[in-house]
Structures are given as C-alpha cells and as structure tokens.
Scaffold this active site. Sequence first.
Site, mmCIF file in Angstrom:
data_model
loop_
_atom_site.group_PDB
_atom_site.id
_atom_site.type_symbol
_atom_site.label_atom_id
_atom_site.label_comp_id
_atom_site.label_asym_id
_atom_site.label_seq_id
_atom_site.Cartn_x
_atom_site.Cartn_y
_atom_site.Cartn_z
ATOM 1 C CE LYS A 97 -5.434 2.958 3.564
ATOM 2 N NZ LYS A 97 -6.470 2.838 2.750
ATOM 3 N NE ARG A 106 -14.853 6.982 3.832
ATOM 4 C CZ ARG A 106 -13.652 6.768 3.710
ATOM 5 N NH1 ARG A 106 -13.017 6.168 4.502
ATOM 6 N NH2 ARG A 106 -13.193 7.145 2.406
ATOM 7 N NE ARG A 121 -12.372 10.611 3.412
ATOM 8 C CZ ARG A 121 -11.348 9.762 3.329
ATOM 9 N NH1 ARG A 121 -11.121 9.265 4.380
ATOM 10 N NH2 ARG A 121 -10.668 9.696 2.491
ATOM 11 N NE ARG A 149 -9.880 8.311 -2.008
ATOM 12 C CZ ARG A 149 -11.024 8.226 -1.232
ATOM 13 N NH1 ARG A 149 -12.335 8.340 -1.648
ATOM 14 N NH2 ARG A 149 -10.912 7.493 -0.025
ATOM 15 N NE ARG A 190 -1.869 7.621 1.235
ATOM 16 C CZ ARG A 190 -3.277 7.461 1.382
ATOM 17 N NH1 ARG A 190 -4.177 7.588 0.445
ATOM 18 N NH2 ARG A 190 -3.690 7.473 2.566
HETATM 19 P P1 AP5 Z 1 -12.248 2.838 6.165
HETATM 20 O O1 AP5 Z 1 -11.830 2.048 7.383
HETATM 21 O O2 AP5 Z 1 -12.806 4.159 5.966
HETATM 22 O O3 AP5 Z 1 -11.306 2.621 4.679
HETATM 23 P P2 AP5 Z 1 -9.879 3.222 4.489
HETATM 24 O O4 AP5 Z 1 -9.133 2.222 3.980
HETATM 25 O O5 AP5 Z 1 -9.318 3.843 6.053
HETATM 26 O O6 AP5 Z 1 -10.223 4.179 3.460
HETATM 27 P P3 AP5 Z 1 -9.844 5.675 3.199
HETATM 28 O O7 AP5 Z 1 -10.824 6.346 2.223
HETATM 29 O O8 AP5 Z 1 -9.728 6.526 4.380
HETATM 30 O O9 AP5 Z 1 -8.386 5.704 2.608
HETATM 31 P P4 AP5 Z 1 -7.604 6.524 1.712
HETATM 32 O O10 AP5 Z 1 -6.304 5.785 1.746
HETATM 33 O O11 AP5 Z 1 -8.409 6.674 0.393
HETATM 34 O O12 AP5 Z 1 -7.846 7.925 2.467
HETATM 35 P P5 AP5 Z 1 -7.020 8.832 3.416
HETATM 36 O O13 AP5 Z 1 -8.023 9.521 4.267
HETATM 37 O O14 AP5 Z 1 -6.061 8.081 4.108
HETATM 38 O O15 AP5 Z 1 -13.687 2.001 5.341
HETATM 39 C C1 AP5 Z 1 -14.380 2.458 4.335
HETATM 40 C C2 AP5 Z 1 -15.999 2.034 4.725
HETATM 41 O O16 AP5 Z 1 -15.989 0.395 4.429
HETATM 42 C C3 AP5 Z 1 -16.310 2.614 5.841
HETATM 43 O O17 AP5 Z 1 -17.731 2.941 5.619
HETATM 44 C C4 AP5 Z 1 -16.299 1.175 6.810
HETATM 45 O O18 AP5 Z 1 -17.416 1.388 7.790
HETATM 46 C C5 AP5 Z 1 -16.418 0.271 5.718
HETATM 47 N N1 AP5 Z 1 -15.780 -1.081 6.117
HETATM 48 C C6 AP5 Z 1 -14.309 -1.061 6.424
HETATM 49 N N2 AP5 Z 1 -13.993 -2.289 6.554
HETATM 50 C C7 AP5 Z 1 -15.105 -3.210 6.223
HETATM 51 C C8 AP5 Z 1 -15.463 -4.578 6.114
HETATM 52 N N3 AP5 Z 1 -14.489 -5.642 6.265
HETATM 53 N N4 AP5 Z 1 -16.687 -4.885 5.881
HETATM 54 C C9 AP5 Z 1 -17.609 -3.931 5.380
HETATM 55 N N5 AP5 Z 1 -17.557 -2.944 5.223
HETATM 56 C C10 AP5 Z 1 -16.226 -2.130 5.794
HETATM 57 O O19 AP5 Z 1 -6.406 9.780 2.421
HETATM 58 C C11 AP5 Z 1 -7.264 10.700 1.630
HETATM 59 C C12 AP5 Z 1 -6.446 11.671 0.709
HETATM 60 O O20 AP5 Z 1 -5.188 12.501 1.502
HETATM 61 C C13 AP5 Z 1 -5.499 10.996 -0.405
HETATM 62 O O21 AP5 Z 1 -6.330 10.537 -1.465
HETATM 63 C C14 AP5 Z 1 -4.507 11.762 -0.673
HETATM 64 O O22 AP5 Z 1 -4.819 12.633 -1.513
HETATM 65 C C15 AP5 Z 1 -4.195 12.359 0.802
HETATM 66 N N6 AP5 Z 1 -3.145 11.515 1.559
HETATM 67 C C16 AP5 Z 1 -3.503 10.817 2.626
HETATM 68 N N7 AP5 Z 1 -2.015 10.356 2.752
HETATM 69 C C17 AP5 Z 1 -1.031 10.606 1.902
HETATM 70 C C18 AP5 Z 1 0.312 10.463 1.776
HETATM 71 N N8 AP5 Z 1 0.918 9.698 2.617
HETATM 72 N N9 AP5 Z 1 0.955 11.053 0.852
HETATM 73 C C19 AP5 Z 1 0.263 11.815 -0.199
HETATM 74 N N10 AP5 Z 1 -1.144 12.151 0.118
HETATM 75 C C20 AP5 Z 1 -1.786 11.601 1.094
#
Ligand code: AP5
Length: 213
Positions: free
Chosen positions: A14, A127, A160, A171, A88
């Site tokens: 994402k 990552r 992270r 997760r 979410r």
């Molecule tokens: P990346 O682009 O970083 O993936 P992402 O989908 O953004 O992953 P996140 O881990 O950031 O998502 P998440 O939803 O768990 O975390 P968030 O920070 O939102 O890509 C991942 C890796 O793959 C990278 O190394 C990249 O280079 C590689 N990659 C990407 N695309 C690729 C491809 N096509 N091919 C090969 N490699 C690729 O949330 C974290 C925490 O915050 C949650 O667990 C929760 O506790 C809290 N939180 C956040 N939002 C909420 C909410 N709305 N409500 C409640 N709690 C929340």
Amino acid sequence: MNTVLLLGPPGAGKGTVAEALVEKGYTHVSTGDLLREQIRLETPLGIEIKRLMDNGQFVPDDVVVGMIRGLLEAATDRQKFLFDGFPRTLAQAEKFDELLQSVAGVIEEVILLECPEAVIVERLSGRRTCGKCGTVYHVKYNPSSVTDVCDIEGCKLTQRPDDNAETIKNRIEVYKERTAPLIAFYQAKNLIHSIDATQSIDVVRSAALERLG
Ligand code: AP5
C-alpha cells in the site's frame, strides 16, 4: 473532496503504491504513519499505541477516526486524499461515510491489493526503512545501493518493530478477521478495483496509476 482508499493486507504494498499515486495530486494519508508519529513524540496516547502496534493489534476506532475527522475538517473542497490503511474495520468504514457526507466528500475508488500470505511474510521480513526520510526498501525486491544504508540520507536502515515473525502472524490474523470484511462492504457499493499485488513494484504501480487516469 475526492478520496481513494488503498485496501489490502499488511505488506501488500500500500505504501509503495501510494508513493507513486502522490504524483497525481493526492495527499497521502497513512494512519500507520500518523500513529508512529504519536509514538515518536512519546505522548501518553503514543505509549498506548506502541503497546498495541507492537502486538499487531489495532488502535481503537475512535482514536483513528478522530485523527481523520480533524484532517477532513481542515481540508479544502478541492483537496484529493489517498487513504492508506484506513478504514480498517467496518465501524471505521461506516464512520468514514458519515464524515464524508458532512464535508460533501466522495470515495472515487477502493484499490484492493491482493497478495497471498507467503508473499506478505517475505515482504515484511525483508522490509527496511530510513528513520530520517521514511524511504522504504526491500532487501531483495527494492534494495538500497549499499546494504542497509539509505540512498538519500546515508544513514543506517532499520526494521519496523512490528515486522518480526510473531507480530506479522498476528497482523495477518487481525487483517483477516477485522479488515477483510471491508471487501464485501465496498463491493456492495461497486467501488472495488482489484490489482494482483504479487507482480513487480513497477507493474503494480502502473496498474494503480492507470486506474486513476
Ligand atoms: P509496503 O509498501 O511497505 O507495504 P504496506 O502494505 O504499506 O505494508 P504495511 O506493513 O505498512 O501495512 P500495514 O497495514 O500492516 O501497516 P501500517 O503502517 O498501515 O511494502 C512492504 C515491503 O514489500 C517493502 O519492503 C516494499 O519495498 C516491498 N514491496 C512492496 N510492493 C512490492 C512488490 N510489488 N514486489 C516486491 N516487493 C514489494 O499499520 C501499522 C499498525 O498501525 C497496524 O498494525 C495497527 O496497529 C495500526 N493502525 C494503522 N492504521 C490503523 C487503523 N486504521 N485502525 C487501527 N489501527 C491502525
């Protein structure tokens, strides 16, 4: 006010796709980044958020919705938002609909990044992130020029805290239970556009860019 939502499991890409869509004039809003900022500031809320995030649990809906409300209320009518990781839960999605109505906003599209579990685990385990500029790398798929050093800032890259094996597992479970139901919610509104996120970064980004014209 137009909004696009990026939906998909942790590690589906994402944030990586969002970086490209910003070129189209969208303001990128990652609730994960907003919450990590609270942790960095060591606010009382940040301390509680850290405990939840480190376990792979969601932060309470009212906390996250409160952040988004503030942001929408301060926005201009012409602003376009790209939400990454919000909503979410069904409760967040319903609240978001109400908020959008109150500011005459619409959801243009929900881009669903589809990615199987094995791929997610490999992506999150590999990552690496720059703590200074936030650039995201992957040891295999998007490596920095020098191992574990940011190309832009020259500082050491970090993992992270929630990218360890046990938290990744939690997760994924939380995603399946609480976020996956949003697919049917937005399908019923005819807003979902799916992209096969197992393709290369360039292909996935182009597919998302094409979608938004
Ligand atoms: P990346 O682009 O970083 O993936 P992402 O989908 O953004 O992953 P996140 O881990 O950031 O998502 P998440 O939803 O768990 O975390 P968030 O920070 O939102 O890509 C991942 C890796 O793959 C990278 O190394 C990249 O280079 C590689 N990659 C990407 N695309 C690729 C491809 N096509 N091919 C090969 N490699 C690729 O949330 C974290 C925490 O915050 C949650 O667990 C929760 O506790 C809290 N939180 C956040 N939002 C909420 C909410 N709305 N409500 C409640 N709690 C929340």
